[in-house]
Design an enzyme around this catalytic site. Sequence first.
Site, PDB file in Angstrom:
ATOM      1  CG  HIS A 174      69.580  42.113  15.900  1.00 28.01           C
ATOM      2  ND1 HIS A 174      69.565  42.441  17.055  1.00 28.01           N
ATOM      3  CD2 HIS A 174      70.327  43.128  15.186  1.00 28.01           C
ATOM      4  CE1 HIS A 174      70.166  43.715  17.435  1.00 28.01           C
ATOM      5  NE2 HIS A 174      70.423  44.087  16.130  1.00 28.01           N
ATOM      6  N   GLY A 175      66.850  38.628  14.428  1.00 27.59           N
ATOM      7  CA  GLY A 175      66.608  37.512  13.707  1.00 27.59           C
ATOM      8  C   GLY A 175      66.411  36.316  14.430  1.00 27.59           C
TER       9      GLY A 175
END
Length: 490
Positions: A337-338
């Site tokens: 996700h990041g």
Amino acid sequence: MLHIRFRHTRRMRFDSLDFALFFPLVFVLYWTVSRRSVHVQNSMLLGASYFFYACWDWRFLFLLGFSTALDFVSGLLIHGSPTKARKRTWLLISVCVNLGFLGLFKYYDFFAASFADLMAVFGLEMDPVLLHLVLPVGISFYTFHGLSYVFDVYSERVTPMRDPVVYALFVSFFPLLVAGPIERATHLLPQLQHRREFKRSQANDGLRQVLWGLFKKMVIADRCAPIVNDIFASADTQPASALVIGAALFAFQIYGDFSGYSDIALGTARLLGIELLQNFSFPYFSRDIAEFWRRWHISLSSWFRDYLYIPLGGSRGGTWMKVRNTFIIFLVSGFWHGAEWTFIAWGGLNALYFLPLLLSNRNRINMGIVAEGRRLPSLPDVLRMGMTFALTCIAWVFFRAENMGAALTYLKGMADPTLLSPPGLHPGHLPYLLLFCLLIEWCGRHGRHALDGLTLRSPRPVRWGMYAFIVSLIGMYMSTDEIPFLYFQF
């Protein structure tokens, strides 16, 4: 840190005027000019998909095209290799190049800065070279599309595609290009190899799903967003009651935002005669964390299950292997996700939630629909759903917070004695809108989406009255400010 990290020249969002002009034109041409030939259908959709992507940032078309060509050729080379070792070599080349580009754009600065911080602990000062690259929109999604294809070719689940147009459309089909769902070659490629026929029932259901997706995004998510932003921005001065409400509203915001996007994507594809994988199945009605992850971002969860968790041994080994594999899959999911420690903490916390269920063999006890065949849930079901939602909201704090310090400060503030004090918020009609959304989703939880399960059992006047009411709510409560879809940054 939850913010949009890419630039674009012209937005083509599902809730934008641009898309409202773009899609009807594609729809009409697709079912008139292109309908007699599958090759023309695919070529037209491929052109529309590349135009759609170019509206975000045309400079990254080369990256999308290169990734597509790489995996298309890799599939042919893997299939044509005479030995297992040669097949494995071509697979590794494809995987390494794909992950290399993803790592360069998405993770390089994170690793460079983290390494410098680690060296500082030992008294070694470093000035890392940071690239500050613009993140290509949708790179995580189309990279995983391609990886699933080469994995499936290698394992002989699919034969390699020899039509480059069909394969390019599989990777870049515009409803799923920016934020999924993450499709599988075994599911989507067969549909693209045959001419699609217009089916009114399929199109009508697509329109229903698009309508509900727009409501969740433009009314629920966008109305929650400014309140959530204000609470998280001033968490150190907010009473605990406001912080609890802020965490709960973010849970609704990210659900309305991402599941709303997925509904629009699936409905749009259905209008074009194509069925995409279901990505959400009423996750906030889950009775434990294991059920939640079977119902939330299904295409990503199943991707990691099939291509990471099971190859690592899944839950077939001893206790250590089960613990190891569970943490790997959740930590990698968080990192996907990041490039922030907050996402890794979010994944790790969900692993801790999941482990007791797995180790006690209770992770598959809630496989059916909650309160199936009944209008209302039992009290034990209500308590289980409430506990699961509360645990999920705590984890969402890490997902939303600017950094680890902010997340820990927020969680500490939630346990403050001011929990029973007035929150001092002015949500307007938002509580009623949330209640309406939950009611519709509860009544429609037996279907593929809320309006599918709800309206098909209703007389036509009731159905049309419901559609008109939802449209009126969108018109009344849609935000005048531009609020991007959260998952576009991933």
